[in-house]
Design a protein around this motif. Structure first.
Motif, PDB file in Angstrom:
ATOM      1  N   GLY A 187       9.659  47.585   5.989  1.00 17.66           N
ATOM      2  CA  GLY A 187       9.290  46.448   5.867  1.00 17.66           C
ATOM      3  C   GLY A 187       6.896  46.740   6.714  1.00 17.66           C
ATOM      4  O   GLY A 187       5.739  47.044   6.784  1.00 17.66           O
ATOM      5  N   LEU A 188       7.674  48.147   7.350  1.00 20.32           N
ATOM      6  CA  LEU A 188       6.720  49.163   7.681  1.00 20.32           C
ATOM      7  C   LEU A 188       5.649  49.771   7.077  1.00 20.32           C
ATOM      8  O   LEU A 188       4.521  50.251   7.003  1.00 20.32           O
ATOM      9  CB  LEU A 188       7.056  49.923   8.614  1.00 20.32           C
ATOM     10  N   GLY A 189       5.969  50.262   6.019  1.00 15.93           N
ATOM     11  CA  GLY A 189       5.781  50.460   4.222  1.00 15.93           C
ATOM     12  C   GLY A 189       4.601  49.861   3.685  1.00 15.93           C
ATOM     13  O   GLY A 189       3.775  49.975   3.020  1.00 15.93           O
ATOM     14  N   LEU A 190       4.886  47.945   4.229  1.00 19.34           N
ATOM     15  CA  LEU A 190       4.887  47.583   3.490  1.00 19.34           C
ATOM     16  C   LEU A 190       3.420  46.437   4.200  1.00 19.34           C
ATOM     17  O   LEU A 190       3.288  45.480   3.796  1.00 19.34           O
ATOM     18  CB  LEU A 190       5.578  46.122   2.980  1.00 19.34           C
ATOM     19  N   THR A 191       3.283  46.941   5.593  1.00 12.14           N
ATOM     20  CA  THR A 191       2.153  46.531   5.961  1.00 12.14           C
ATOM     21  C   THR A 191       1.099  46.294   6.176  1.00 12.14           C
ATOM     22  O   THR A 191       0.267  47.633   5.618  1.00 12.14           O
ATOM     23  CB  THR A 191       3.068  47.157   8.017  1.00 12.14           C
ATOM     24  N   ARG A 192       0.291  45.512   6.571  1.00  9.05           N
ATOM     25  CA  ARG A 192      -1.358  45.864   5.781  1.00  9.05           C
ATOM     26  C   ARG A 192      -1.809  45.694   7.518  1.00  9.05           C
ATOM     27  O   ARG A 192      -2.047  44.718   8.044  1.00  9.05           O
ATOM     28  CB  ARG A 192      -1.639  44.961   5.076  1.00  9.05           C
ATOM     29  N   PRO A 193      -2.899  47.109   7.777  1.00 10.97           N
ATOM     30  CA  PRO A 193      -3.013  48.456   6.788  1.00 10.97           C
ATOM     31  C   PRO A 193      -1.708  49.218   6.648  1.00 10.97           C
ATOM     32  O   PRO A 193      -1.778  49.183   8.559  1.00 10.97           O
ATOM     33  CB  PRO A 193      -4.373  48.175   7.392  1.00 10.97           C
ATOM     34  N   ARG A 194      -1.647  49.525   6.110  1.00  6.95           N
ATOM     35  CA  ARG A 194      -0.067  50.539   6.006  1.00  6.95           C
ATOM     36  C   ARG A 194      -0.554  51.901   7.000  1.00  6.95           C
ATOM     37  O   ARG A 194      -2.349  52.646   6.584  1.00  6.95           O
ATOM     38  CB  ARG A 194       0.191  51.404   4.671  1.00  6.95           C
ATOM     39  N   PRO A 195      -0.199  52.312   7.557  1.00  6.76           N
ATOM     40  CA  PRO A 195      -0.047  53.587   9.009  1.00  6.76           C
ATOM     41  C   PRO A 195       0.316  54.711   7.965  1.00  6.76           C
ATOM     42  O   PRO A 195       1.331  53.549   7.263  1.00  6.76           O
ATOM     43  CB  PRO A 195       0.902  52.561  10.242  1.00  6.76           C
ATOM     44  N   PRO A 196       0.336  55.992   8.606  1.00  5.41           N
ATOM     45  CA  PRO A 196       0.496  56.784   7.865  1.00  5.41           C
ATOM     46  C   PRO A 196       2.677  56.517   8.166  1.00  5.41           C
ATOM     47  O   PRO A 196       2.704  55.931   9.136  1.00  5.41           O
ATOM     48  CB  PRO A 196      -0.207  57.996   8.361  1.00  5.41           C
ATOM     49  N   ILE A 197       2.696  57.998   7.084  1.00  6.80           N
ATOM     50  CA  ILE A 197       3.940  57.864   7.486  1.00  6.80           C
ATOM     51  C   ILE A 197       4.528  58.451   8.263  1.00  6.80           C
ATOM     52  O   ILE A 197       5.960  58.482   9.220  1.00  6.80           O
ATOM     53  CB  ILE A 197       4.295  58.743   5.866  1.00  6.80           C
ATOM     54  N   ALA A 198       3.704  59.655   8.865  1.00  8.93           N
ATOM     55  CA  ALA A 198       3.787  60.026  10.192  1.00  8.93           C
ATOM     56  C   ALA A 198       4.654  59.115  11.062  1.00  8.93           C
ATOM     57  O   ALA A 198       4.740  59.513  12.369  1.00  8.93           O
ATOM     58  CB  ALA A 198       2.850  61.059  10.300  1.00  8.93           C
ATOM     59  N   ALA A 199       3.480  58.082  11.361  1.00  9.69           N
ATOM     60  CA  ALA A 199       3.334  57.178  12.308  1.00  9.69           C
ATOM     61  C   ALA A 199       4.554  55.894  12.141  1.00  9.69           C
ATOM     62  O   ALA A 199       4.771  55.659  12.781  1.00  9.69           O
ATOM     63  CB  ALA A 199       2.306  56.435  12.169  1.00  9.69           C
ATOM     64  N   ILE A 200       4.916  55.632  10.912  1.00  6.35           N
ATOM     65  CA  ILE A 200       6.253  55.052  10.184  1.00  6.35           C
ATOM     66  C   ILE A 200       7.318  55.614  11.444  1.00  6.35           C
ATOM     67  O   ILE A 200       7.993  55.534  11.625  1.00  6.35           O
ATOM     68  CB  ILE A 200       6.328  55.044   9.209  1.00  6.35           C
ATOM     69  N   HIS A 201       6.852  57.233  10.630  1.00  3.70           N
ATOM     70  CA  HIS A 201       8.166  58.205  11.732  1.00  3.70           C
ATOM     71  C   HIS A 201       8.452  58.663  12.955  1.00  3.70           C
ATOM     72  O   HIS A 201       9.745  58.729  13.852  1.00  3.70           O
ATOM     73  CB  HIS A 201       8.239  59.736  10.483  1.00  3.70           C
ATOM     74  N   ARG A 202       7.693  57.714  13.587  1.00  6.64           N
ATOM     75  CA  ARG A 202       7.444  57.910  14.820  1.00  6.64           C
ATOM     76  C   ARG A 202       8.878  56.658  15.707  1.00  6.64           C
ATOM     77  O   ARG A 202       8.915  56.744  16.664  1.00  6.64           O
ATOM     78  CB  ARG A 202       6.210  58.280  15.850  1.00  6.64           C
ATOM     79  N   THR A 203       7.582  55.833  14.833  1.00  5.43           N
ATOM     80  CA  THR A 203       8.349  54.335  15.456  1.00  5.43           C
ATOM     81  C   THR A 203       9.700  53.753  14.792  1.00  5.43           C
ATOM     82  O   THR A 203       9.974  53.955  15.870  1.00  5.43           O
ATOM     83  CB  THR A 203       7.535  52.911  14.165  1.00  5.43           C
ATOM     84  N   VAL A 204      10.144  54.930  13.109  1.00  3.68           N
ATOM     85  CA  VAL A 204      11.338  54.942  13.613  1.00  3.68           C
ATOM     86  C   VAL A 204      12.283  55.554  14.475  1.00  3.68           C
ATOM     87  O   VAL A 204      13.584  54.617  14.857  1.00  3.68           O
ATOM     88  CB  VAL A 204      11.774  55.181  11.656  1.00  3.68           C
ATOM     89  N   VAL A 205      11.424  56.575  15.094  1.00  9.68           N
ATOM     90  CA  VAL A 205      12.779  57.371  16.265  1.00  9.68           C
ATOM     91  C   VAL A 205      12.783  56.932  16.970  1.00  9.68           C
ATOM     92  O   VAL A 205      14.018  56.765  17.851  1.00  9.68           O
ATOM     93  CB  VAL A 205      12.050  58.389  16.063  1.00  9.68           C
ATOM     94  N   LYS A 206      11.956  55.657  17.075  1.00  7.93           N
ATOM     95  CA  LYS A 206      11.658  55.221  19.043  1.00  7.93           C
ATOM     96  C   LYS A 206      12.548  54.475  18.765  1.00  7.93           C
ATOM     97  O   LYS A 206      13.733  53.341  19.959  1.00  7.93           O
ATOM     98  CB  LYS A 206      10.158  54.510  19.064  1.00  7.93           C
ATOM     99  N   VAL A 207      12.770  53.390  17.765  1.00 12.14           N
ATOM    100  CA  VAL A 207      13.305  52.253  17.479  1.00 12.14           C
ATOM    101  C   VAL A 207      15.050  52.634  17.356  1.00 12.14           C
ATOM    102  O   VAL A 207      15.472  52.226  17.616  1.00 12.14           O
ATOM    103  CB  VAL A 207      13.343  51.432  16.201  1.00 12.14           C
ATOM    104  N   CYS A 208      15.622  53.873  17.328  1.00 10.45           N
ATOM    105  CA  CYS A 208      16.435  54.518  16.524  1.00 10.45           C
ATOM    106  C   CYS A 208      17.124  54.063  18.311  1.00 10.45           C
ATOM    107  O   CYS A 208      18.290  54.604  18.446  1.00 10.45           O
ATOM    108  CB  CYS A 208      16.699  55.481  15.617  1.00 10.45           C
ATOM    109  N   ALA A 209      16.349  55.259  18.751  1.00 12.07           N
ATOM    110  CA  ALA A 209      16.670  55.420  20.253  1.00 12.07           C
ATOM    111  C   ALA A 209      17.382  54.879  21.213  1.00 12.07           C
ATOM    112  O   ALA A 209      18.083  54.733  21.765  1.00 12.07           O
ATOM    113  CB  ALA A 209      15.510  55.974  20.705  1.00 12.07           C
ATOM    114  N   GLY A 210      16.642  53.258  21.030  1.00 10.19           N
ATOM    115  CA  GLY A 210      16.914  52.413  21.347  1.00 10.19           C
ATOM    116  C   GLY A 210      18.088  51.565  20.854  1.00 10.19           C
ATOM    117  O   GLY A 210      19.077  50.663  21.801  1.00 10.19           O
ATOM    118  N   THR A 211      18.308  51.616  19.757  1.00  4.31           N
ATOM    119  CA  THR A 211      19.307  50.776  18.886  1.00  4.31           C
ATOM    120  C   THR A 211      20.600  51.342  18.257  1.00  4.31           C
ATOM    121  O   THR A 211      21.932  51.410  18.599  1.00  4.31           O
ATOM    122  CB  THR A 211      19.539  50.143  17.389  1.00  4.31           C
TER     123      THR A 211
END
Length: 467
Positions: free
Chosen positions: A72-96
């Motif tokens: 879903g993050l990869g399909l967001t318009r405009p698409r953020p860089p993959i590094a930014a997507i990875h940082r967002t995923v790391v934060k979500v994983c820390a909370g879940t």
């Protein structure tokens, strides 16, 4: 090692009965490995020696919700860089409490997305339609079953009617079945119903050149949604000629791909050989060297060559494909009847004793003797105004000619160009004489204006208030 490499080792045992232990020592392999290869070969032959794919190949040992989040993050318009997507995923994983994927895993999930899905999400439905939707390529069953008509702005600079550089337009009428060019017109200014009518007039009526036999009334005319193609005049003309008018989908040039391809051929094969061609990336316009009449002649010669050479898709020349086994096209009764439907340039004039006056010319005909003093409607071809067609209450009367220029072919553009040149010459002569007068006239001293006082403005009152 692939199946062929394994077979080259195992064939010594299968064909020459070399012991597996000797093969294992020679190639540095385990005996159990060779025994397993041999068992697979006996069970399934040579294809069984191929490496079996992993059952979880292409998958990830991540929760389905986490994979959906990354996609879903990869399909967001405009698409953020993959590094930014990875940082967002790391934060979500820390909370879940989900396992934290590496940057490479996140990148592989995003790059594995369906390209069509990515295009639809990031570039919109129009881009997805042009790249991934199925396209139906239709072709008419027989010549004159369908014609295509369209305009294009040519990549060339000509000398305009006012002497300034200008880019011309080209209108083309093409037969859908044979790819033959049935008619065309080149002009300055925006496309209009008149330019479309002139191209259709040339396409429908038989030509004098035997190398250009295409003519007749089509069963259908395929056009876009331009204002000239959606005009009431063209709709009425189509009804009178019994032509079905078909409009393509809005913003879908693929439906007119055949005529668009011809425009590309004109730009790449013809215009590149003419002076004044606009090259891609050029910063300045070249100096125009051709007139509109010169370009008209060049396009006419190119059309004859195009109709006579073999088409890459048909395998035969468009002219041969249009003629086929021989057939009779449907034609209007007379050229006058066709002009009455197509030529929309109509002017009201009164017949004088010496003829009809129009554009500084005088047109005469013996038939006009009985219409002196009566108003009539004239119709003319802007490409040749040496003659006009006269109508009285929609009834054709005669063809009146200008006796002074009857042997020539004068277009309306030529007349306008001559007028503009004459007007500029007169203006230069006037300016020269005014300059001479100014040089010999005594200077009139100008009286300086009195300085403006900064006093308070007086209140304006009526005269009666001063008594």
């Amino acid at each position: 090692m692939d199946a062929d490499g394994r077979w080259q080792i195992l064939r010594l045992h299968v064909e020459d009965q070399v012991p597996l232990a000797a093969l294992a020592r020679h190639h540095g392999l385990g005996v159990r490995t060779l025994e397993r290869w041999h068992a697979r070969y006996r069970a399934g032959g040579l294809p069984a020696l191929s490496r079996l794919p992993r059952a979880d190949a292409g998958g990830h040992r991540l929760p389905a919700d986490l994979i959906a989040l990354i996609e879903g993050l990869g399909l967001t318009r405009p698409r953020p860089p993959i590094a930014a997507i990875h940082r967002t995923v790391v934060k979500v994983c820390a909370g879940t409490g989900w396992p934290v994927p590496s940057y490479g895993v996140v990148r592989s999930i995003i790059t594995a997305l369906d390209p069509g899905m990515v295009t639809l999400a990031l570039e919109g439905p129009a881009s997805y339609r042009d790249k991934y939707e199925l396209a139906l390529r239709r072709t008419a069953d027989h010549p004159n079953a369908m014609w295509q008509a369209d305009h294009t702005l040519l990549d060339i600079v000509l000398a305009g009617t006012d002497g300034k550089p200008a880019r011309p337009w080209l209108t083309v009428v093409m037969d859908d079945c044979s790819r033959a060019i049935c008619g065309y017109t080149v002009f300055f200014g925006a496309p209009s119903t008149m330019h479309t009518a002139l191209a259709l007039r040339q396409a429908i009526w038989p030509k004098t050149d035997p190398r250009w036999p295409m003519c007749g009334i089509p069963e259908a005319l395929y056009v876009d949604h331009g204002s000239d193609f959606t005009s009431d005049q063209l709709a009425r003309t189509a009804v009178d000629l019994h032509v079905r008018l078909i409009h393509s989908a809005v913003a879908r040039p693929q439906g007119r791909g055949k005529v668009e391809r011809f425009f590309g051929t004109v730009n790449t094969e013809l215009l590149t050989t003419l002076p004044g061609h606009l090259r891609s990336g050029g910063e300045r316009w070249p100096t125009p060297a051709l007139s509109l009449a010169d370009l008209d002649a060049a396009v006419g010669a190119f059309v004859l060559d195009y109709n006579g050479r073999a088409h890459s898709e048909l395998g035969v020349a468009p002219r041969s494909a249009w003629i086929a086994d021989g057939w009779l096209p449907r034609l209007p009764d007379t050229l006058q009847a066709l002009d009455g439907l197509l030529l929309t340039v109509a002017r009201s004039r009164t017949v004088r004793r010496d003829g009809i006056h129009f554009q500084g010319m005088r047109y005469v005909s013996p038939t006009l003797a009985g219409f002196v003093g009566r108003p009539v409607v004239i119709r003319y071809d802007p490409r040749d105004i040496t003659e006009i067609r006269v109508f009285d209450h929609d009834r054709f009367l005669c063809t009146a000619v200008d006796q002074d220029h009857h042997a020539q072919q004068i277009s309306l553009k030529d007349v306008q160009t001559a007028r503009n040149a004459r007007r500029r010459a007169l203006r230069r002569a006037i300016n020269e004489r005014i300059a001479v007068v100014a040089a010999h006239s005594p200077e009139v001293p100008t009286r300086p204006l009195p300085p403006r006082t900064q006093g308070s403005a007086r209140l304006k009152v009526y005269k009666e208030d001063l008594r």
